[in-house]
Each structure stands twice: as C-alpha cells, then as structure tokens.
Write a protein that holds these residues in place. Structure first.
Motif, PDB file in Angstrom:
ATOM      1  N   TRP A  45      58.190  59.985  61.378  1.00 49.88           N
ATOM      2  CA  TRP A  45      57.754  60.113  59.995  1.00 49.88           C
ATOM      3  C   TRP A  45      57.711  61.590  59.596  1.00 49.88           C
ATOM      4  O   TRP A  45      57.066  62.405  60.260  1.00 49.88           O
ATOM      5  N   ASN A  86      58.714  53.188  62.500  1.00 53.98           N
ATOM      6  CA  ASN A  86      57.777  52.069  62.488  1.00 53.98           C
ATOM      7  C   ASN A  86      56.969  52.080  61.193  1.00 53.98           C
ATOM      8  O   ASN A  86      56.609  53.151  60.693  1.00 53.98           O
ATOM      9  N   ILE A  88      54.025  52.155  58.475  1.00 50.71           N
ATOM     10  CA  ILE A  88      52.670  52.692  58.464  1.00 50.71           C
ATOM     11  C   ILE A  88      51.688  51.547  58.236  1.00 50.71           C
ATOM     12  O   ILE A  88      51.791  50.804  57.260  1.00 50.71           O
ATOM     13  N   THR A  89      50.753  51.397  59.155  1.00 51.86           N
ATOM     14  CA  THR A  89      49.769  50.314  59.048  1.00 51.86           C
ATOM     15  C   THR A  89      48.451  50.773  58.435  1.00 51.86           C
ATOM     16  O   THR A  89      47.669  49.948  57.957  1.00 51.86           O
ATOM     17  N   THR A 196      50.682  54.001  62.917  1.00 54.66           N
ATOM     18  CA  THR A 196      51.688  52.964  63.092  1.00 54.66           C
ATOM     19  C   THR A 196      51.377  52.235  64.389  1.00 54.66           C
ATOM     20  O   THR A 196      50.436  52.594  65.106  1.00 54.66           O
TER      21      THR A 196
END
Length: 212
Positions: A45, A86, A88-89, A196
């Motif tokens: 990222w 991945n 972003i959570t 992530t």
C-alpha cells in the motif's frame, strides 16, 4: 460646585480613563510550513499524508491570567492509500496537536465545543487518549499538564473512504493551556493507521513547533 458633585465628576473621570486604555494587542496568525510524508506498507500500500493551510494565532489570555496561554488553530490534513495487494480491513486518520508545558502544572485534559455534533477526545496522564462523539461547532481544547510532559490532543478523525481517501479540516479552533508556569509550545500532527489481513501499518507527520 459642592463637594459631593466634585467627587462624582472625579469618579466618572477615573472610570472613563479605565475604559479608554485602548484595544488589547492582537497577534497576527502565523502561517506554518506544509508537511508531507510517503510510505509503502509491507504488502504494497502506497500511503501519503500531508498537512496544509496551517495557521496558529496566539492571543492574549482572555482572563489576563499570567499562567494561562491560548490561541486559535486552523489546518487541513489529507491521506491517501493506493495499490495494495490485500484489502484494507480497518483504518484511522487523526488530525491533532501536541502540547508541551515547561513547568508548574498538574494533571487533566478536556475537549469540548459550543454547539453541534463533532468528534472530541480526552486525556488523563497515565491513560491513552480517547476519541468519540462530542459537542462542538466552535470547539476548544483546555488542558493542564505536568512539568515537561507532552500530550497528544486529537481534534478530529475519520476512517479512509472505500476509495482510500480522507480529508480532515479544523478552522479557528480554540486551544488553551492553564496553570503553566513557563512556555507553552504546540505542534500539529497527522496520524494514519491501516490494517489488512497481512499487516498493520502506522505512521505520522508533525508540524513545526510554535509557542502560544
């Protein structure tokens, strides 16, 4: 003219003189340097944060207290995240100020405002700052900190949008330190955290320090 009338005239003249000492000196807002920083997380990222349009206006203390300092701050912070492998959570973006007091102070902090709904925070020495909903259109920060201690004053925050952007802005917010026997110095900061499934990344930028 009798004595009573003469005394009344003298008293009126004294009051008028006290009310005509001229306006209180007012400092001009100081434009601060822009700040920017970039970072690439371990899972790719590309993160960018910056602070622009910052001004700090140190003003004479309204209560004329020798051990209190106050000013008004304006700033805009933006953040972007792109290109990661991945999703972003979770994320958090904060714009705030750090405040340091030189000497002769005690503990406690509160953040509030004069109306409306906004984000506020609180700090107590020995505990982590907290952020949550609070009243505040015309916000204020009032703090009492221990000698040599620097505290973070988070003023507003948000998560990144689904497109990976965030923008925070404060305009003419009141910042104040009480019971400080020496200099009070502030500096802005912008903090970004993303999570992530593969990594957690946090970083921050800081403005130039300035006395209020």
């Amino acid at each position: 003219m009798n004595l009573k009338t003469a005394l009344a005239i003298v008293a009126a003249a004294v009051v008028a003189a006290g009310l005509s000492n001229g306006p209180t000196a007012k400092a001009e807002p100081v434009a601060m340097n822009e700040q920017a920083h970039q970072k690439v997380s371990s899972d790719g990222w590309r993160l960018n944060i910056n602070i622009t349009g910052e001004t700090v206006n140190s003003v004479p203390n309204l209560a004329a207290a020798a051990n209190s300092r106050e000013g008004f701050v304006t700033a805009t912070a933006t953040a972007t995240a792109s290109g990661g492998a991945n999703p972003i959570t979770d994320s958090l973006f904060i714009l705030g100020y750090q405040l340091g007091c030189q000497s002769d102070v005690s503990a406690g902090l509160n953040l509030g405002g004069t109306g409306g709904l906004g984000i506020g925070g609180s700090f107590t020495p020995g505990a982590a700052p907290s952020i949550g909903p609070s009243a505040g259109i015309g916000g204020f920060v009032q703090t009492i900190v221990q000698p040599g201690v620097i505290v973070d004053l988070p003023m507003t925050n948000m998560a990144l949008s689904p497109s990976g952007n965030a923008s925070l802005s404060i305009d003419n917010l009141h910042i104040k330190a009480d019971a400080c026997g020496g200099d009070v110095t502030v500096r802005s900061y912008a903090y970004l955290r993303i999570s992530t499934e593969a990594s957690h990344t946090s970083f921050a930028i800081y403005g130039d320090p300035i006395k209020i």
